[in-house]
Design a protein around this motif. Structure first.
Motif, PDB file in Angstrom:
ATOM      1  N   TYR A 152      59.764 155.447 -36.741  1.00  0.00           N
ATOM      2  CA  TYR A 152      58.684 154.973 -35.877  1.00  0.00           C
ATOM      3  C   TYR A 152      59.235 154.455 -34.548  1.00  0.00           C
ATOM      4  O   TYR A 152      58.576 154.580 -33.507  1.00  0.00           O
ATOM      5  CB  TYR A 152      57.891 153.863 -36.567  1.00  0.00           C
ATOM      6  N   VAL A 153      60.418 153.853 -34.577  1.00  0.00           N
ATOM      7  CA  VAL A 153      61.021 153.352 -33.339  1.00  0.00           C
ATOM      8  C   VAL A 153      61.334 154.511 -32.402  1.00  0.00           C
ATOM      9  O   VAL A 153      61.052 154.453 -31.195  1.00  0.00           O
ATOM     10  CB  VAL A 153      62.292 152.541 -33.655  1.00  0.00           C
ATOM     11  N   HIS A 154      61.917 155.578 -32.956  1.00  0.00           N
ATOM     12  CA  HIS A 154      62.236 156.753 -32.144  1.00  0.00           C
ATOM     13  C   HIS A 154      60.961 157.429 -31.633  1.00  0.00           C
ATOM     14  O   HIS A 154      60.859 157.779 -30.451  1.00  0.00           O
ATOM     15  CB  HIS A 154      63.068 157.733 -32.964  1.00  0.00           C
ATOM     16  N   ILE A 155      59.984 157.595 -32.509  1.00  0.00           N
ATOM     17  CA  ILE A 155      58.721 158.218 -32.105  1.00  0.00           C
ATOM     18  C   ILE A 155      58.043 157.398 -31.020  1.00  0.00           C
ATOM     19  O   ILE A 155      57.534 157.944 -30.027  1.00  0.00           O
ATOM     20  CB  ILE A 155      57.804 158.385 -33.333  1.00  0.00           C
ATOM     21  N   ALA A 156      58.028 156.087 -31.188  1.00  0.00           N
ATOM     22  CA  ALA A 156      57.395 155.223 -30.183  1.00  0.00           C
ATOM     23  C   ALA A 156      58.116 155.317 -28.851  1.00  0.00           C
ATOM     24  O   ALA A 156      57.481 155.332 -27.781  1.00  0.00           O
ATOM     25  CB  ALA A 156      57.378 153.784 -30.687  1.00  0.00           C
ATOM     26  N   THR A 157      59.432 155.389 -28.877  1.00  0.00           N
ATOM     27  CA  THR A 157      60.188 155.502 -27.625  1.00  0.00           C
ATOM     28  C   THR A 157      59.916 156.836 -26.949  1.00  0.00           C
ATOM     29  O   THR A 157      59.855 156.913 -25.715  1.00  0.00           O
ATOM     30  CB  THR A 157      61.685 155.331 -27.902  1.00  0.00           C
ATOM     31  N   CYS A 158      59.746 157.891 -27.730  1.00  0.00           N
ATOM     32  CA  CYS A 158      59.360 159.187 -27.142  1.00  0.00           C
ATOM     33  C   CYS A 158      58.008 159.076 -26.450  1.00  0.00           C
ATOM     34  O   CYS A 158      57.814 159.607 -25.343  1.00  0.00           O
ATOM     35  CB  CYS A 158      59.300 160.258 -28.224  1.00  0.00           C
ATOM     36  N   VAL A 159      57.069 158.397 -27.093  1.00  0.00           N
ATOM     37  CA  VAL A 159      55.747 158.215 -26.482  1.00  0.00           C
ATOM     38  C   VAL A 159      55.875 157.447 -25.169  1.00  0.00           C
ATOM     39  O   VAL A 159      55.274 157.819 -24.141  1.00  0.00           O
ATOM     40  CB  VAL A 159      54.808 157.478 -27.451  1.00  0.00           C
ATOM     41  N   GLY A 160      56.651 156.372 -25.172  1.00  0.00           N
ATOM     42  CA  GLY A 160      56.842 155.602 -23.948  1.00  0.00           C
ATOM     43  C   GLY A 160      57.493 156.411 -22.856  1.00  0.00           C
ATOM     44  O   GLY A 160      57.108 156.327 -21.680  1.00  0.00           O
ATOM     45  N   ASN A 161      58.474 157.233 -23.209  1.00  0.00           N
ATOM     46  CA  ASN A 161      59.154 158.057 -22.216  1.00  0.00           C
ATOM     47  C   ASN A 161      58.213 159.094 -21.609  1.00  0.00           C
ATOM     48  O   ASN A 161      58.206 159.310 -20.392  1.00  0.00           O
ATOM     49  CB  ASN A 161      60.341 158.751 -22.864  1.00  0.00           C
ATOM     50  N   ILE A 162      57.409 159.737 -22.446  1.00  0.00           N
ATOM     51  CA  ILE A 162      56.472 160.743 -21.937  1.00  0.00           C
ATOM     52  C   ILE A 162      55.394 160.090 -21.086  1.00  0.00           C
ATOM     53  O   ILE A 162      54.973 160.632 -20.058  1.00  0.00           O
ATOM     54  CB  ILE A 162      55.859 161.520 -23.120  1.00  0.00           C
ATOM     55  N   ALA A 163      54.945 158.904 -21.479  1.00  0.00           N
ATOM     56  CA  ALA A 163      53.907 158.207 -20.699  1.00  0.00           C
ATOM     57  C   ALA A 163      54.408 157.805 -19.330  1.00  0.00           C
ATOM     58  O   ALA A 163      53.605 157.653 -18.397  1.00  0.00           O
ATOM     59  CB  ALA A 163      53.423 156.979 -21.467  1.00  0.00           C
ATOM     60  N   CYS A 164      55.712 157.626 -19.192  1.00  0.00           N
ATOM     61  CA  CYS A 164      56.256 157.233 -17.881  1.00  0.00           C
ATOM     62  C   CYS A 164      56.008 158.288 -16.812  1.00  0.00           C
ATOM     63  O   CYS A 164      56.066 157.983 -15.615  1.00  0.00           O
ATOM     64  CB  CYS A 164      57.760 156.968 -17.996  1.00  0.00           C
ATOM     65  N   ARG A 165      55.725 159.520 -17.227  1.00  0.00           N
ATOM     66  CA  ARG A 165      55.497 160.572 -16.238  1.00  0.00           C
ATOM     67  C   ARG A 165      54.200 160.371 -15.472  1.00  0.00           C
ATOM     68  O   ARG A 165      53.980 161.012 -14.446  1.00  0.00           O
ATOM     69  CB  ARG A 165      55.463 161.931 -16.936  1.00  0.00           C
ATOM     70  N   LEU A 166      53.341 159.493 -15.958  1.00  0.00           N
ATOM     71  CA  LEU A 166      52.074 159.281 -15.276  1.00  0.00           C
ATOM     72  C   LEU A 166      52.256 158.580 -13.943  1.00  0.00           C
ATOM     73  O   LEU A 166      51.452 158.757 -13.034  1.00  0.00           O
ATOM     74  CB  LEU A 166      51.133 158.463 -16.170  1.00  0.00           C
ATOM     75  N   PHE A 167      53.291 157.770 -13.826  1.00  0.00           N
ATOM     76  CA  PHE A 167      53.490 156.969 -12.618  1.00  0.00           C
ATOM     77  C   PHE A 167      54.910 157.191 -12.104  1.00  0.00           C
ATOM     78  O   PHE A 167      55.880 157.003 -12.843  1.00  0.00           O
ATOM     79  CB  PHE A 167      53.261 155.486 -12.900  1.00  0.00           C
ATOM     80  N   SER A 168      55.007 157.551 -10.848  1.00  0.00           N
ATOM     81  CA  SER A 168      56.312 157.879 -10.279  1.00  0.00           C
ATOM     82  C   SER A 168      57.232 156.670 -10.237  1.00  0.00           C
ATOM     83  O   SER A 168      58.451 156.820 -10.228  1.00  0.00           O
ATOM     84  CB  SER A 168      56.135 158.448  -8.863  1.00  0.00           C
ATOM     85  N   LYS A 169      56.670 155.467 -10.213  1.00  0.00           N
ATOM     86  CA  LYS A 169      57.510 154.267 -10.195  1.00  0.00           C
ATOM     87  C   LYS A 169      58.423 154.228 -11.401  1.00  0.00           C
ATOM     88  O   LYS A 169      59.575 153.783 -11.307  1.00  0.00           O
ATOM     89  CB  LYS A 169      56.632 153.015 -10.151  1.00  0.00           C
ATOM     90  N   TYR A 170      57.931 154.679 -12.528  1.00  0.00           N
ATOM     91  CA  TYR A 170      58.723 154.710 -13.747  1.00  0.00           C
ATOM     92  C   TYR A 170      59.376 156.065 -13.972  1.00  0.00           C
ATOM     93  O   TYR A 170      60.464 156.143 -14.553  1.00  0.00           O
ATOM     94  CB  TYR A 170      57.839 154.361 -14.948  1.00  0.00           C
ATOM     95  N   ASP A 171      58.728 157.116 -13.517  1.00  0.00           N
ATOM     96  CA  ASP A 171      59.258 158.461 -13.733  1.00  0.00           C
ATOM     97  C   ASP A 171      60.515 158.704 -12.919  1.00  0.00           C
ATOM     98  O   ASP A 171      61.412 159.422 -13.345  1.00  0.00           O
ATOM     99  CB  ASP A 171      58.185 159.492 -13.367  1.00  0.00           C
ATOM    100  N   ARG A 172      60.601 158.101 -11.737  1.00  0.00           N
ATOM    101  CA  ARG A 172      61.705 158.378 -10.827  1.00  0.00           C
ATOM    102  C   ARG A 172      62.740 157.261 -10.780  1.00  0.00           C
ATOM    103  O   ARG A 172      63.620 157.288  -9.917  1.00  0.00           O
ATOM    104  CB  ARG A 172      61.163 158.626  -9.415  1.00  0.00           C
ATOM    105  N   ASN A 173      62.653 156.315 -11.666  1.00  0.00           N
ATOM    106  CA  ASN A 173      63.610 155.211 -11.652  1.00  0.00           C
ATOM    107  C   ASN A 173      63.965 154.861 -13.092  1.00  0.00           C
ATOM    108  O   ASN A 173      63.114 154.411 -13.865  1.00  0.00           O
ATOM    109  CB  ASN A 173      63.012 154.000 -10.926  1.00  0.00           C
ATOM    110  N   ASP A 174      65.206 155.085 -13.429  1.00  0.00           N
ATOM    111  CA  ASP A 174      65.610 154.887 -14.820  1.00  0.00           C
ATOM    112  C   ASP A 174      65.580 153.437 -15.243  1.00  0.00           C
ATOM    113  O   ASP A 174      65.269 153.133 -16.398  1.00  0.00           O
ATOM    114  CB  ASP A 174      67.015 155.434 -15.018  1.00  0.00           C
ATOM    115  N   ALA A 175      65.920 152.536 -14.359  1.00  0.00           N
ATOM    116  CA  ALA A 175      65.890 151.121 -14.721  1.00  0.00           C
ATOM    117  C   ALA A 175      64.456 150.683 -15.034  1.00  0.00           C
ATOM    118  O   ALA A 175      64.218 149.951 -16.004  1.00  0.00           O
ATOM    119  CB  ALA A 175      66.480 150.279 -13.593  1.00  0.00           C
ATOM    120  N   LYS A 176      63.497 151.120 -14.229  1.00  0.00           N
ATOM    121  CA  LYS A 176      62.098 150.786 -14.496  1.00  0.00           C
ATOM    122  C   LYS A 176      61.604 151.482 -15.762  1.00  0.00           C
ATOM    123  O   LYS A 176      60.811 150.929 -16.521  1.00  0.00           O
ATOM    124  CB  LYS A 176      61.225 151.199 -13.313  1.00  0.00           C
ATOM    125  N   ARG A 177      62.063 152.697 -15.992  1.00  0.00           N
ATOM    126  CA  ARG A 177      61.658 153.431 -17.179  1.00  0.00           C
ATOM    127  C   ARG A 177      62.048 152.672 -18.447  1.00  0.00           C
ATOM    128  O   ARG A 177      61.304 152.617 -19.422  1.00  0.00           O
ATOM    129  CB  ARG A 177      62.314 154.807 -17.194  1.00  0.00           C
TER     130      ARG A 177
END
Length: 903
Positions: A400-425
């Motif tokens: 569940y931890v891995h699956i949840a992190t995948c969800v968070g990573n994919i959701a970051c694509r919605l906003f460039s602030k997180y999509d284009r900055n690894d520290a913010k991601r």
């Protein structure tokens, strides 16, 4: 500087420097000459720039647009090794400095000839919303790490580390540009920018809860299908079919087959065994589709939870090797140019195991491509349902931890602030990982503490609060969905109505010692099993065979014991719950004695289940299916704790007049001792011994029971368990995985004791590892390419080349940026590259933002102020800089002059 024209000053410098630089080029080429086969094999993946312009010998390997890993895997002058996996081609890249693992699902080789920029995110509603509301025009600030060509930086390459300082400065400039906007809309932009984190936290929490609901409901139905089916519907689990106990609607396979062909009992066993092997095999086959081949140049020993290397022969599979110089990329051609002494490549499967160790390493800044992608999410979710339903001794809570992190990573694509900055991601990824634990154990507070204690490398107060919000959202959503029909988030939530007695503290401490020892011994046993059984060539070569064998053993020895046949979550509930005839969720397992005479048979039953479950958990951990270790370790500990609890119960009943037990009141011929309490305390202690979680685990147990009365016994047992486990085995299971996988994880929770000085570890300065501009700021591109190859051959994928003028450090260019710049040169063989910021009278303000930058001007890629220390600095200071700032490298000076570099 992004728009300045450097051609005039470049021509002026070239007129007087061609002869000297040609000599320098010849010297450098002679010094670093490498045989073609050796050079091509030992190189590493290139930057993604190769997909942006036509290369002479680059042929298309696959159709479609390039993805985030296109040029990482494509052929460049400095890259001949490919990493190949079964992941698909997700999207075209946005070539900004972002982590490609975070936005891609795969690592297939995809190449594209058109030099135009591909960016499929432009059509997404999230990107459109960002363009409408956000200010994308950042003002260029000269000699700033965060402002130099923000749209022309490269993706982080595979197995490199995040440049935290660069990402932090880049985000600071983004915020500065955003807040410089005035008026009503400027305030709206700022408010929306601040709300993006909360929107993502709520969305991620909701999606994680929905996925957990799907997994919980589906796996229970598939699990029960091994025993029979519901006549009212094939997709109805036994509990929902017969909520109040056995009923005629549930039909066993022996009844359906009328006892054919082996009799009712044996027919049920054969069907059960066949379905166990089938479900486990299908889960393994799905997991194997996420295979990724890692070339031996990366020098990693293993990359998954089998604790043993899994090499494949070079060129044997046709998915790893070297590209031929002429571009004919065939397996035979690649194998023919590989050096005979080269180590075989390694493989790993991103959907195998729990993924917690890798999530922890990723959050610390390491790059694992495809590990958090969409395909990994889908395959791991489906494979988890099948693996848990097969009845193997594994859990769904860790994945569940891995699956949840995948969800968070994919959701970051919605906003460039997180999509284009690894520290913010990573702020979102930390919150998502916490939410994964929240839905796994029904413990939002425990999830937040898990993120703080186990997975998060950098956890500021803002991330803490957003993680809490994400966990609450996930827990509330899952409670409303009610997956088990009991209005509980997880199956093993229990309630204790009777308080504990003071004489039980000794028993609680004993349980903690035994639980910690069991957890530490499990780690040692798992490692021993991995380096013996899994090193057998046929097992190493065919992971499916191991899964089939483990499933066969599990079905053969687990079927005949009523405890081991249950799913791990239901078994844990039955071990931890108090005896209550009104509890419809309790199975009739004979664990509730009515008198002293009933206890010895229960002890034998628990002892056999403890030995069987312990053995099955050891051989199951590390097989190629999605599998967690949290609940299986708790079940093994719960069996042991329930065993001890019944022993204490027998003592109280045997000596009722003892002064020690005088305060223990009897309730209907059974003492006040609750064996279920011992079961849950031992479960937590054993999990502590395996994972070394402490405060997190105590809070999780508190939230599972909802009783403040038992916080002290839980905490005391976990404290003792951690001390015991640390004494027997210093490493937790995730530390062991990190160490054996050779992940570059610098543990910030355990500071080492240094016995050497900085001067002892600084390598000598070599000519091929520096860029000397003492005579001229123009350096031949061929010389830079040779120096870059030298870094790659040494395995320093994310290293850098210091720029020296008269022995003084004047700058540093990171290796990925240098590779990107070299790949964009129109003619590398004759180009002279500007490696310093040389002022020119042609630089005028009216040219800012207009015109085209000279590709031979490398000054925008140079870090003019790299972090540097004197060679006499203490090692503790070096360690703190790497841990606290997340640096990739530190330049070393002696009396103000360059003396070396530490990475």
């Amino acid at each position: 500087m992004a728009g300045r024209k450097h051609a005039p000053r470049m021509r002026e410098l070239r007129d007087g420097q061609n002869d000297s630089n040609q000599n320098s080029q010849n010297d450098s080429d002679g010094l670093l000459s490498v045989e073609p086969s050796q050079q091509s094999y030992l190189s590493v993946p290139s930057s993604p720039s190769s997909s942006r312009r036509t290369r002479p010998n680059m042929t298309s390997q696959a159709g479609g647009a390039p993805d985030e890993r296109t040029s990482l895997l494509g052929t460049t002058r400095s890259s001949r090794i490919r990493i190949v996996s079964a992941h698909g081609t997700p999207r075209a890249p946005h070539l900004s400095r972002n982590q490609s693992y975070g936005t891609g699902e795969g690592t297939e080789t995809v190449r594209s000839n058109p030099p135009t920029r591909h960016h499929s995110r432009a059509n997404s509603w999230g990107a459109a919303l960002i363009r409408a509301l956000a200010d994308r025009q950042e003002e260029p600030v000269s000699e700033s790490k965060g402002s130099i060509f923000p749209d022309d930086r490269v993706w982080y390459d595979q197995f490199t580390s995040t440049d935290w300082v660069h990402d932090s400065i880049a985000d600071a400039h983004r915020v500065k540009a955003l807040r410089s906007r005035k008026g009503f809309w400027g305030r709206v932009y700022v408010l929306f920018d601040g709300a993006q984190g909360w929107i993502l936290s709520a969305l991620v929490g909701f999606v994680i809860a929905v996925l957990a609901y799907v997994v919980d409901v589906t796996e229970s139905t598939f699990f029960d299908f091994k025993d029979g089916y519901c006549a009212r519907g094939w997709l109805i689990s036994e509990k929902r079919c017969c909520p109040h106990g056995p009923c005629t609607d549930w039909r066993d396979w022996g009844e359906v087959m009328h006892g054919w062909p082996f009799g009712e009992r044996w027919t049920e066993f054969v069907i059960y065994l066949g379905l166990v092997i089938t479900l486990a095999s299908v889960s393994c086959l799905l997991t194997l589709t996420t295979k990724t081949v890692v070339p031996s140049a990366y020098r990693l020993s293993t990359l998954d939870e089998n604790l043993a290397a899994a090499p494949v022969s070079p060129g044997g599979d046709g998915d790893a090797g070297v590209d031929s110089p002429d571009g004919n990329d065939t397996p035979s051609r690649r194998a023919s140019v590989a050096p005979p002494a080269a180590a075989p490549p390694m493989i790993y499967f991103s959907a195998a195991g729990s993924g917690v160790a890798e999530v922890r390493v990723i959050l610390s800044g390491f790059v694992l491509h495809g590990f958090l992608g969409l395909k990994t999410l889908i395959i791991k979710t489906v494979g988890l349902v099948l693996s848990v339903a097969s009845g193997l001794s594994l859990g769904k809570e860790g994945p569940y931890v891995h699956i949840a992190t995948c969800v968070g990573n994919i959701a970051c694509r919605l906003f460039s602030k997180y999509d284009r900055n690894d520290a913010k991601r990573r702020e979102v990824l930390s919150a998502a990982a916490s939410a994964g634990v929240a839905v796994a154990f029904g413990a939002p507070l425990g999830g937040v503490l898990f993120g703080l204690e186990e997975v998060a490398y950098f956890f500021p107060a803002k991330t803490l609060f957003r993680s809490f919000f994400c966990c609450i959202t996930a827990a509330l959503t899952l409670k409303f969905l009610n997956p088990y029909g009991t209005h509980k988030i997880v199956m093993f939530q229990v309630r204790y109505l009777i308080d504990w007695e003071y004489f039980e503290l000794v028993s609680f401490i004993l349980v903690g010692v035994l639980g910690g020892a069991a957890g530490a011994l499990f780690i040692k046993a798992s490692r021993k099993w991995a380096v013996t059984f899994r090193r057998i060539p046929i097992i190493k070569k065919h992971p499916l065979l191991e899964v089939v064998l483990v499933a066969l053993v599990t079905g053969l020895i687990g079927y005949w014991n009523g405890l081991t046949k249950l799913p791990v979550a239901k078994l844990l509930y039955n071990l931890a719950a108090p005896c209550d005839d009104r509890d419809n969720n309790l199975e009739d397992l004979g664990l509730c004695p009515d008198s002293k005479a009933d206890i010895p048979p229960i002890l034998w039953h628990l002892l056999w289940a403890f030995l069987i479950k312990g053995f099955l958990t050891i051989i199951t951990f590390g097989i190629k299916v999605p599998a967690g270790i949290y609940v299986p370790s708790m079940v093994v500990g719960g069996l042991m704790g329930r065993l001890i609890g019944h022993m204490v119960q027998w003592l109280v009943l045997a000596f009722p007049d003892s002064a020690m037990f005088s305060s223990c009141n009897k309730v209907s011929s059974v003492s006040c001792i609750q064996p279920g309490v011992y079961g849950l305390i031992a479960a937590g202690s054993t999990m502590c011994g395996v994972t070394r979680l402490s405060v997190t685990l105590a809070v999780i147990l508190f939230e599972l029971t909802g009783s403040l009365d038992y916080v002290l016994p839980f905490s005391l047992a976990i404290l003792v368990a951690k001390w015991t486990a640390d004494a027997i085995e210093p490493l937790s299971i995730y530390d062991l995985l990190t160490e054996m996988n050779s992940y570059p994880f610098l543990n910030n929770k355990h500071k080492p004791v240094f016995t050497s000085e900085l001067i002892d570890i600084v390598p000598r300065v070599r000519r091929e590892r520096i860029i000397d501009i003492s005579s001229s700021p123009l350096v031949p591109a061929t010389s830079l390419r040779s120096k870059l190859e030298s870094l790659h051959r040494a395995g320093e994928l994310d290293g850098g080349l210091p720029i020296i003028r008269n022995d003084i450090l004047v700058g540093l260019i990171p290796a990925p940026d240098l590779e990107y710049a070299l790949d964009n040169l129109p003619d590398e063989s004759t180009a002279l590259c500007l490696m310093a910021n040389v002022p020119s009278i042609d630089d005028s303000d009216d040219e800012e933002g207009g015109g085209r930058r000279d590709p031979t001007d490398f000054s925008p890629y140079i870090d003019p102020a790299p972090v540097a220390l004197d060679i006499r600095s203490p090692m503790d200071l070096v360690y703190e800089l790497f841990v606290k700032l997340g640096l990739r490298y530190i330049c070393i000076l002696r009396d103000g002059k360059y003396a070396g570099m530490v990475s």
